[in-house]
Design an enzyme around this catalytic site. Structure first.
Site, short mmCIF file in Angstrom:
data_model
loop_
_atom_site.label_atom_id
_atom_site.label_comp_id
_atom_site.label_asym_id
_atom_site.label_seq_id
_atom_site.Cartn_x
_atom_site.Cartn_y
_atom_site.Cartn_z
N TYR A 278 0.82 -1.20 0.00
CA TYR A 278 0.00 0.00 0.00
C TYR A 278 0.86 1.26 0.00
CZ TYR A 278 -4.78 -1.69 0.47
OH TYR A 278 -6.01 -2.25 0.23
N TYR B 108 2.51 5.52 -2.45
CA TYR B 108 2.49 6.84 -1.84
C TYR B 108 3.90 7.37 -1.62
CZ TYR B 108 -2.43 5.91 -1.24
OH TYR B 108 -3.75 5.63 -1.48
#
Length: 580
Positions: free
Chosen positions: A399, A403
């Site tokens: 995840y 980012y």
């Protein structure tokens, strides 16, 4: 009735004096039209109402923002009324006018010359106050600092005030204040609708242009200055910077190692992970994402800046932490801040918690996420989001990888672009550059680990090579082996807090050039055994290549010991310690 009298002509000429030829031409054309259709009395009435607005707009000629501000003023006048548009215009002029100069003019050589003159005049005035032992000296320093909106609140501390005064003697201090005020330009452009998917995502075109110029200037500075240690070894500052975490490659690597280590630790202890997103109420967003239309709530709320939005998120987070602490709910992980297309920040968090505490933690977070305007349209699916992290599908590491790349440089481990940012349509490389410009302009911290142990100890112990006490060996091996999980366990675990095995050792006995104690890290110590290891054995002096030491204003050359040690070139005859 239709032909202006001689007195009327004189009055009009007085009002129009000082305006640009472009504005005078527009006003005279409009006056002639009204004279012929409604008479000169009606023309004069119109001029009285229009002249203040035109004078304000005319002042913005030098800023390069006249047209966008004029369009926004017209939009506000139609949406609200003329008085609201005028109030906003006056606020724009006040924000752009900085110390008798337009902030947009203070760049390059003009900024340097302005700062030198401001520091010189301040020093002369301050010394005159001191010589006369004037009782208004304190008020004078405070007034000058408040003129530039200096971030200083220690007026009760005489030593701090004296240090501030010494800083104000240097041109560098004034340059920093001016550059910080560039934020006002970006905020005004954002209010004018220049920051959005339809215009320029994350930052305005002006903002990304300024960011590129600043990076070029920073690079030129680093390549023209060098650091020399007491053994005569010299290195370019650019080379030293490339070996530190300011290098995007090293920054991404360190973040990835820490996230993986935290995840492995959580799995071992049976904790579960959540990927959480926390966003601001709609009144913090100036532009609707899909339509590109302005958001009336944003303007009714006073046009909050990205820093205002970040302050709101920080305030809600404090409430969440306090509520969890009251119920003994312990969590740890990572927080990442990134902008929406219109520059409004939102938070992504990867948090690990005991399964029995998970439901209550989520309930508390959801409560405070919806505390403000929680019933507004769209809040139920945009204000708070949660996703369970399945370790079998990659967990936190998978995840957070996107980012980290999107918010740093947009490149993968092979130096290739990660892909296309679905939110803006930009490549990840372009999006990362814009995020960096946004972060820098608004002064917002991107990544912060929650809980866990000191990364300073991690970085310091990795400097060492040999001659370590036995109690340091295992921690050192974990650090150089990039094993954040083992490192955390040896340091006391994610809940160690101030009871960590090793702590940074600071020497605050030296004073800087402004008479303040320097918080210089010198090594690491273990409280239980009182053992100390020095990690900073070099004393560095920064100087321009081929010239004397770096000096700030009237300050004397000063040694530095915060830059990264490195090897390279010939080894000094005295055989100084070698680090990697």
């Amino acid at each position: 009735m239709f032909t202006p009298t001689a007195h009327c002509v004189v009055w009009r000429n007085e009002l129009l004096s000082g305006l640009s030829p472009q504005d005078v031409g527009f006003l005279r054309s409009r006056l002639d039209e009204l004279d012929q259709t409604k008479g000169y009395v009606a023309s004069n009435t119109w001029l009285r109402g229009a002249i203040d607005r035109v004078k304000l707009i005319s002042k913005l000629e030098k800023t390069g923002m006249r047209n966008i501000v004029l369009r926004e003023a017209d939009r506000r006048q139609k949406r609200e009324n003329q008085q609201a548009a005028m109030d906003w215009l006056r606020g724009v002029v006040d924000r752009l006018y900085f110390c008798d100069e337009w902030i947009t003019d203070l760049t390059g050589d003009k900024l340097t010359a302005w700062a030198k003159e401001k520091s010189r005049r301040f020093e002369m005035s301050a010394k005159a106050f001191l010589v006369r032992q004037n009782t208004h000296f304190f008020e004078f320093v405070k007034s000058e600092a408040e003129t530039v909106n200096a971030l200083f609140d220690k007026w009760h501390d005489d030593d701090k005030v004296q240090a501030l005064m010494l800083r104000m003697f240097t041109p560098e201090w004034w340059i920093r204040q001016a550059k910080r005020h560039y934020r006002a330009v970006e905020n005004i452009r954002r209010e004018c609708g220049e920051v959005s998917n339809q215009e320029s995502p994350y930052v305005s075109r002006w903002g990304i242009h300024r960011h590129r110029k600043q990076k070029q200037a920073n690079r030129a500075f680093l390549e023209s200055w060098e650091a020399t240690n007491q053994y005569g070894q010299s290195f370019l500052l650019s080379d030293l910077a490339s070996k530190s975490v300011s290098n995007p490659i090293h920054n991404k690597a360190e973040l990835s190692v820490r996230v993986k280590g935290v995840q492995f630790l959580a799995v071992e202890h049976g904790h579960i992970g959540w990927f959480l997103t926390l966003t601001c109420p709609s009144k913090y967003h100036p532009v609707h994402k899909k339509s590109g239309h302005r958001n009336r709530k944003f303007y009714d709320f006073g046009c909050p800046s990205p820093r205002d939005a970040q302050q709101y998120l920080n305030g809600q987070w404090k409430k969440i932490r306090a509520a969890c602490a009251r119920e003994s709910i312990h969590f740890y992980g990572l927080r990442a801040v990134e902008p929406h297309h219109d520059g409004t920040p939102h938070w992504h968090m990867i948090l690990f918690v005991h399964p029995k505490q998970s439901k209550r933690m989520l309930a508390i977070m959801e409560k405070y996420a919806y505390e403000v305007d929680g019933n507004e349209k769209g809040a139920d699916h945009s204000r708070f989001d949660k996703k369970f992290l399945d370790p079998a599908k990659g967990g936190a590491a998978s995840y957070v990888a996107k980012y980290i790349a999107k918010n740093i440089d947009g490149l993968d481990a092979n130096g290739e672009c990660v892909g296309i940012d679905k939110d803006t349509g930009c490549t990840f490389v372009d999006a990362a550059e814009r995020v960096q410009a946004w972060k820098s302009r608004h002064g917002i911290r991107q990544f912060q680990f929650l809980g866990g142990v000191s990364v300073t100890v991690w970085r310091e112990i990795r400097r060492l090579k040999d001659s370590l006490p036995e109690t340091f060996i295992d921690i050192y091996q974990a650090a150089i082996g990039n094993d954040w999980k083992r490192f955390t366990e040896l340091m006391g675990g994610v809940s160690a807090g101030r009871n960590q095995t090793l702590k940074p050792f600071y020497n605050n006995q030296e004073l800087n050039q402004f008479g303040e104690p320097k918080q210089c890290i010198e090594g690491l110590f273990q409280a239980s055994s009182a053992e100390l290891v020095i990690t900073r054995l070099y004393e560095w002096t920064v100087q321009r290549i081929g010239s004397g030491s770096l000096a700030l204003g009237a300050a004397k050359p000063f040694p530095r010991n915060r830059v990264n040690n490195c090897t390279g070139g010939g080894i000094a005859p005295n055989s100084p310690p070698v680090y990697h």
